[in-house]
Design a protein around this motif. Sequence first.
Motif, short mmCIF file in Angstrom:
data_model
loop_
_atom_site.label_atom_id
_atom_site.label_comp_id
_atom_site.label_asym_id
_atom_site.label_seq_id
_atom_site.Cartn_x
_atom_site.Cartn_y
_atom_site.Cartn_z
N THR A 1 64.50 67.30 37.19
CA THR A 1 63.14 67.61 36.73
C THR A 1 62.48 68.72 37.55
N LYS A 2 62.86 68.87 38.82
CA LYS A 2 62.29 69.92 39.67
C LYS A 2 63.43 70.66 40.36
N THR A 3 63.44 71.99 40.26
CA THR A 3 64.48 72.78 40.91
C THR A 3 63.85 73.94 41.67
N VAL A 4 64.34 74.16 42.88
CA VAL A 4 63.81 75.20 43.75
C VAL A 4 64.97 76.01 44.34
N ALA A 5 64.92 77.31 44.23
CA ALA A 5 65.90 78.17 44.89
C ALA A 5 65.32 78.68 46.21
N ILE A 6 66.11 78.59 47.26
CA ILE A 6 65.70 79.14 48.56
C ILE A 6 66.77 80.14 48.99
N GLY B 1 68.26 81.63 37.55
CA GLY B 1 68.14 81.02 36.23
C GLY B 1 68.03 79.52 36.24
N MET B 2 68.60 78.88 37.26
CA MET B 2 68.55 77.42 37.34
C MET B 2 67.29 76.91 38.03
N ALA B 3 66.53 77.80 38.65
CA ALA B 3 65.38 77.37 39.45
C ALA B 3 64.06 77.57 38.72
N ASP B 4 63.17 76.60 38.89
CA ASP B 4 61.80 76.76 38.40
C ASP B 4 61.05 77.78 39.25
N VAL B 5 61.40 77.82 40.53
CA VAL B 5 60.74 78.73 41.47
C VAL B 5 61.76 79.19 42.51
N THR B 6 61.66 80.45 42.89
CA THR B 6 62.51 81.01 43.94
C THR B 6 61.65 81.35 45.14
N ILE B 7 62.06 80.86 46.32
CA ILE B 7 61.35 81.17 47.56
C ILE B 7 62.25 82.06 48.42
N VAL B 8 61.79 83.27 48.70
CA VAL B 8 62.52 84.19 49.57
C VAL B 8 61.95 84.05 50.98
N VAL B 9 62.78 83.65 51.92
CA VAL B 9 62.29 83.38 53.28
C VAL B 9 62.31 84.63 54.14
N GLU B 10 63.45 85.26 54.25
CA GLU B 10 63.58 86.53 54.98
C GLU B 10 64.50 87.44 54.18
N ALA B 11 64.18 88.73 54.15
CA ALA B 11 65.02 89.66 53.39
C ALA B 11 64.81 91.08 53.89
N ALA B 12 65.90 91.83 53.96
CA ALA B 12 65.81 93.25 54.30
C ALA B 12 65.32 94.01 53.07
N ALA B 13 65.19 95.33 53.23
CA ALA B 13 64.68 96.15 52.13
C ALA B 13 65.59 96.10 50.91
#
Length: 372
Positions: free
Chosen positions: A115-120, A224-236
């Motif tokens: 029911t709830k999916t989150v991408a990290i 595509g599988m996530a309701d929300v995507t959280i990006v924690v750290e990322a380069a340019a």
Amino acid sequence: MSSTENLQYQIALTLIPKIGDVLIRQLISYCGGAEQVFKTPVAKLLKIPNIGKTLAQNLQDKSVLDRASKIIEEAEKQQVALLFYTDKNYPNRLKQLYDAPVLLYYKGKADLNHTKTVAIVGTRQSTEYGKNVTEEIIEDLKPFNPLVISGLAYGIDIIAHKACLKNAVPTLGVMASGIDLIYPYQHKNVSIQMQEMGGIITEQTFETQPDPRFFPQRNRIIAGMADVTIVVEAAAKGGALITAEYANNYHRDVFAVPGQLGKSFSEGCNKLIKERKAEIYTSIQDVVETLNWDLVGHEKNQVVKQTLDLSAFTEEESQIMALLHKNQVMEIDEIAWQSQIHIAKLSSLLLNLEFQGVLKSLPGKKYAISVR
């Protein structure tokens, strides 16, 4: 035709050279099924939009059926589920997408239609700050019991998976290799643990080595599988930003954790926020409010009613529990105002209830009932 024979034709389609997920769906739509695709004459295939002579001729090669049969045997041997896009267990969130993989190889116990999916996601070169934030996010997500999805890579991905295992949160690793080839190999033990309370999944067939072109494809599955995507750290530039881009294209919510100015590992997140491709992440409450999550939903309410005996608490504790039961999540100031309990005494009562394991403190001095 048996379900195994039908699956054989479905898998065989994915083994045809010069074919992709979009064309496979199109062929099945025009021909009426995977078996019918192989039995349709070249002349009729050529009348289907975007089907050229080479592909039409490739579809006459029945040797792929033998290869498909061997894949089914190997899947049974390794206890891998083969999920074609028409399968009832195929992720519904992916079914909505035009470019989703038509076949998935899955091993695990997680509900792919949770029911709830989150991408990290995040950089492979994570910092201590990124590690701490990721672990904090998982801890804060625990009361909502989501399925957490990531890419099993070094850095933020594996930190998220490990934090999920520590907090008993189901987690799914999306791979860019065959399901029998864990990459990187150092994460094999973690992937085995994940299968007990989550799983691993890929669109690549057995014995497929990881390849640079497969990683962006892997990222589209995560998004595509996530309701929300959280990006924690990322380069340019990097995989995390590709995942965020896919999520935006799929009209899914994206959050980015703001980072220190001038640091390479912060450039990607800050850029996403600046360009309004992601909301700023300050606490899990940002996600909760955006997705309209209820900490104590209908099913959990039933559990609370069955297991929570207010007679076991003092009058003031019962008052607090009743308020939280009604409002689900409340700030301490709101609890104090509605209960008319002095803030100093309320803090002590809340702490005591937390020690009893019936309350959960959330970011922003907020509280909610912990469902036991």
